[in-house]
Design an enzyme around this catalytic site. Structure first.
Site, PDB file in Angstrom:
ATOM      1  CD  GLN A 555      -2.697  -1.348   2.388  1.00  0.00           C
ATOM      2  OE1 GLN A 555      -2.075  -1.287   3.443  1.00  0.00           O
ATOM      3  NE2 GLN A 555      -3.972  -1.681   2.338  1.00  0.00           N
ATOM      4  CD  GLN A 556       4.883   1.669   4.010  1.00  0.00           C
ATOM      5  OE1 GLN A 556       5.918   1.293   3.474  1.00  0.00           O
ATOM      6  NE2 GLN A 556       4.689   1.598   5.300  1.00  0.00           N
ATOM      7  CB  CYS A 557       4.995   0.822  -2.965  1.00  0.00           C
ATOM      8  SG  CYS A 557       4.866   0.246  -4.576  1.00  0.00           S
ATOM      9  CB  THR A 558       1.137   4.823  -4.372  1.00  0.00           C
ATOM     10  OG1 THR A 558       2.448   5.101  -4.838  1.00  0.00           O
ATOM     11  CG2 THR A 558       0.864   5.537  -3.074  1.00  0.00           C
TER      12      THR A 558
END
Ligand SMILES: [Zn+2]
Ligand SMILES: [Zn+2]
Lengths: 697, 697
Positions: A555-558
């Site tokens: 998710q962090q890495c979009t």
């Protein structure tokens, strides 16, 4: 010696030579780019020449920057006005073509004939006697390749052909023809003529020498009044040629004039030449020509295309090498935009684009694409705000970075992006700001307050000093403060956001408390008819909160499909350009792509100007949407903006530290309670009678 | 001295130390990326240790690459099988979290307790006697930041706490405890134990010394049979600790076992240590501990989280600096794609993407964007074909070039693009071919024939050696030969073309004469149900001709709105990826974005796979279209392909030199005549019953 039996020599003329100053091509390029576009009508130009002034060098007919018609008719008249002894003006015409093929296809014979006909008609009408510069009319055909800064051109100096040709009886230095007294007087008279502003650039004249060896220079129109009162009458002209064996080209049409106008069979001519600014009778020639009179006064044939090193080929010149590369790049990029205007968008205002200052919040996949597309549109001033560093996985998706930017600890994106822009186009004015955007719902400690408030101030200043703001960060909550500040400052805000395979691009509406300036009053009526457009948060029923903490790696890495950012970034820029070109700017209402409002006079020259664009690469579909501003919006509502203006920093700190503050303030908390009590299933609600959102394919 | 009155010392243990080899983290990263994804279930791992072998250095419990479960269960067993004297295996468990927040939030006390409970249960059940390595169970919690190649981790060596604690009666070097004879025999027995593959990594054992000073080493399970026939019975263990003042950590759970299992109050223990591979009784210790027996056999408390430099904080390591930067970049880019698969596209086949070879015809605005988007998708093999040089106006729109590429005479685009790709991502395999694509309707002289036919051959070879071809040139006619060659070779062809504010992206259908390979037979039925999809020329009723000559400046420069190329280029790549991921590949039928065929099992995991996409940035709209192959197509019809196969070069020359040849060949000439005789107004014909073209929003 019996002169009659001397075999008659045909009189031959040394051709005129052309010379084009680089300044002419630069000015012509500007004229073409700024004014003419693809209009290829012939252009009146002015050539300049002067009498030969060196025993070994002929003078040229020269085109200078000022040879072109000026925008300001007044100054044009002055710049080509009489009075400069080295710039005798000659009227010319320039046929510039837009392709090399049309250049090659030009019917040169016809063009030459047309100019020769003008000379002939001016002779017949007497205009050439009044304004003798008309005798040396010339023409130029050219193809200006403005992409490569190379120019192909060909001069013609149309000469009327006498049939049969004139024959030369004698030709000698003027100093040998005149007696010493005569020569002295002729020199003095010529110097006077050349010294007077009124006559210095009148290249054809009469030299009459009285029996007491006194010489007088007269205008051609005085020919009749000169008859009888002289010993010798010579037809003088400024001769650009230096040769002692031949007179120069201007004599050809001069002889045609003399024969036609005054019906003379024997013509004494005087090739006036100078040294160091004074008449030089050793260099000057006097000759006697015999002309056959013709009864049928039809337009004679003409010749005159200039040879290039002895061959019948055009000349060419490239200015690319002599130009500063950066200037070349600027001019090449400007040309591309001008071409776009000429061809498709005559009303496109390029100045608005080149002067607009854009602030890009986020220099990731979207930020890079937006910057590149802005450059394509001629935008020259871009500021990046980003706190991240270039990571190893970035360059393959973030088009301003290379591997070099991420080795070691990695360069800051805001710094690397600026460097990259200058490498792409040296004339870019670009700045990078390494800064995180304060976010609501990310509580901070009291030690952090000063620095966070400093960032808020900095962001606010940045927004004030730019014209358009792009919201391109990868979290929802980092868009809140910029949305608020743009609404507060009434700045154009363009928002782009990516899902995994879908994208959203929108422009925010005007701020809630903007007062129209006086010159916008006429738009006021239009504006009041429609509501303000919404911002990114207008449709939300939750305030922006911390969405980063505790997100897993993926998710962090979009994660998005690689095609999304180029599409959304490009659309974001097209949307900004639409706003900038729209007469109502930030106040322009949101269009839909339906054909029903196709005839709207508000339309930007670029097409429709929607409020929101949403698309999906899994469906390869794209729609436009329209959403009005909400009174409960946590970013752009009057409530929020007023509170911000009143409370300033304490408002910001409360929003940052208290997740529910914004919802409480705007009444969203109440709204949510009410909504929950109805237990609505929004997902399944697909009725079309929602007033606020119009969906269109 | 009265021993009873000696103040009893509490027995204290030197904690175990952990050590993690970099290879472990590399292997773990691969496991995570290739197999586990975001699955965060605990992972069984194996730690290794050995007796202390140096007077000043304790041994660590070490994690190696082989500590992780292997894919192949068989080899896993072998690699952790017994027999290595320096690698006594210890079972452990790894709790890896996906975010640093979940790492911090882990309930360490509970995790420790759970492992301690297993040890306790193994003691109770007797399993720990059978397999004494179970006494040293350990656990690790970790957060692997695979984007930065940094790892945060924390070991625990759970130890059962005796309550009250054991007290130490005496502790001395084994050489002082044993007589010389005994010591000699103990050394020999220990060396035998360590020399045997069967016992060398069995870290807990019994040392019995008979009254004639003969020592024997026995397994723990032999405890009962050892009773009575010995002078001395010591509980031996491989002690990783080097201290002379304390026994090492493994003794803790050992004592718990001894107390619980055999109910002993007085325990003689033997800390076995080595030098240079042999028992070292000076280093080894013998001690006597007093244990308080407890009647209630409940699970004792446990301790054991490892300290980091004396503090209760996790350790961390970054491998980024020790890794080859290129390898880091490769791994970072791979990670991004894997993240995409984990999160959204479990069926995405990344190998297909990383191995596909793409040929880009044209390295202009579209070519640059296509290459960049391909890289984003993990495509590593790109060949550019372009004959142009980088011009001054290119870098602001063509994202692979910089100002430096165009100063002077300009670099060839095909060369500069390759250079740029390597600067972005050093692992790219990219080639540039400087070559013009032969075009029909551009007649050539007989001297040029050889070179043009050479180019045709070269292009044909390039297409044969690649898997997918992008048609990205800026003229219609330069797409003809590639379209034909792709149809002939049955290669995927993706076509993108730009107008001023509209774009078209399409994939060509399969070739007309392809024979399905055996393993595609099952697709045959599907294929025969639908027609072949059309190519770029299928809808045309004129053959491609010379469209470049005599175009004015603005037309030559293919003026488009700057947003178009990024959009069309990105869509072209998304379309290719869709084809590559589709089970039917080039044979996949064309989908529309209507919801009616949403349930189609043919659907690619990426969404629909249309045949054509057309969009407009002036309307911000986009639609998908479907067009079947035409029997009269000048590029892909069976007539044309057969003629090309039969006549080869003479066919190509005829197409190049004779503008009407292709139309005559395919019957278009006849068709046009017929159409003209009806005088149809196609523009106004908007009936929807056209079978060949289905339009969908
Ligand atoms: Zn709002
Ligand atoms: Zn076709």
């Amino acid at each position: 010696m019996d002169e009659v039996e001397t075999p008659q020599t045909i009189l031959q003329f040394a051709p005129f030579n052309s010379s084009v100053d680089e300044g002419f091509w630069h000015s012509f390029s500007s004229l073409k780019l700024d004014k003419l576009g693809i209009d290829d009508s012939p252009i009146p130009i002015t050539g300049f020449y002067a009498p030969c002034s060196h025993p070994q060098v002929s003078n040229h007919l020269t085109l200078l920057s000022e040879s072109l018609p000026s925008d300001d008719e007044q100054s044009s008249m002055e710049s080509t006005s009489h009075g400069n002894r080295n710039k005798c003006p000659v009227p010319g015409i320039l046929y510039n073509t837009n392709t090399v093929e049309s250049f090659n296809k030009l019917d040169k014979q016809s063009l030459l004939k047309a100019e020769a006909k003008k000379i002939w008609e001016d002779i017949q009408s007497g205009k050439a006697v009044e304004d003798c510069s008309l005798l040396s009319r010339f023409l130029v055909i050219s193809f200006a390749d403005l992409k490569k800064w190379s120019f192909r051109y060909w001069f013609a100096f149309p000469a009327l052909v006498l049939d049969p040709p004139a024959s030369l009886v004698e030709l000698k230095p003027a100093s040998e023809y005149f007696s010493v007294e005569e020569a002295e007087s002729v020199s003095a008279a010529c110097n006077d003529w050349r010294d007077s502003n009124l006559t210095t650039d009148v290249p054809f004249f009469l030299v009459s020498v009285s029996s007491d060896s006194k010489a007088t220079i007269r205008h051609l129109k005085d020919w009749e009044s000169c008859q009888g009162d002289h010993q010798k009458l010579l037809f003088g002209f400024y001769d650009p040629c230096h040769l002692s064996s031949n007179p120069g080209w201007p004599l050809r049409n001069y002889l045609a004039l003399i024969r036609s106008r005054w019906n003379l069979e024997t013509v004494w001519f005087f090739c006036y030449r100078e040294s160091r600014g004074f008449a030089d009778l050793n260099l000057s020639l006097v000759g006697q020509a015999l002309v056959t009179l013709s009864s049928a006064e039809t337009a004679p044939n003409s010749v005159g295309w200039e040879l290039n090193k002895g061959k019948r080929v055009p000349r060419s010149i490239s200015l690319a090498n002599s130009m500063d590369p950066t200037r070349l790049a600027v001019s090449a990029c400007d040309l591309n935009l001008k071409l776009m205007r000429w061809r498709a968008l005559p009303s496109l205002n390029l100045n608005v684009l080149s002067s607009v200052k854009c602030l890009l919040l986020g220099a990731g996949t979207l930020g890079c694409q937006v910057a590149r597309t802005l450059m394509g549109w001629g935008i020259r001033n871009i500021t990046f705000v980003d706190y991240g560093k270039v990571a190893m996985s970035n360059p393959v998706r973030q088009s301003l970075y290379t591997f070099e930017d991420c080795v070691g600890r990695g360069e800051f994106k805001a710094v690397a992006a600026v460097k990259s822009l200058k490498q792409i186009f040296p004339a870019m004015e670009s700045t990078g700001v390494v800064m995180a955007i304060p976010m609501p719902g990310h509580p901070i400690s009291s030690q952090e307050e000063e620095s966070v408030l400093g960032d808020c101030k900095r962001l606010s200043d940045l927004i004030e000093s730019h014209d358009a703001v792009f919201l391109l960060t990868d979290t929802r909550e980092s868009r809140w403060l910029p949305s608020l500040l743009c609404a507060n400052a009434n700045k154009i805000a363009i928002n782009a956001a990516l899902g995994f395979d879908s994208y959203m691009v929108m422009r925010h509406g005007a701020g809630p408390t903007t007062s129209l300036s006086d010159d916008m009053q006429n738009l006021d009526m239009n504006k009041t008819k429609t509501q303000r457009l919404g911002c990114y948060f207008c449709n939300d029923v939750v305030a922006p909160q911390d969405s980063m903490t505790d997100r897993t790696l993926d998710q962090q890495c979009t994660v998005t499909r690689p095609g999304l950012a180029p599409i959304a970034g490009a659309l974001a820029v097209e949307l900004l350009v639409g706003v900038l070109q729209h007469p109502f700017g930030i106040y322009a209402k949101g269009d839909n792509s339906s054909s029903s409002n196709g005839g709207n006079i508000d339309d930007s020259p670029l097409g429709i100007l929607p409020h929101q664009i949403r698309g999906s690469v899994s469906q390869f579909s794209q729609i436009t949407l329209l959403g009005q501003a909400s009174n409960s919006c946590t970013a752009c509502s009057e409530t929020v903006i007023s509170e911000y203006r009143e409370r300033g920093n304490s408002f910001i700190l409360e929003a940052i530290n208290h997740p529910t503050y914004l919802e409480d303030l705007t009444g969203l908390t109440e709204l949510k309670k009410a909504a929950n009590s109805f237990n609505l299933d929004w997902e399944d609600d697909d009725t079309d009678d929602d007033d606020d959102v119009a969906v269109d394919m």
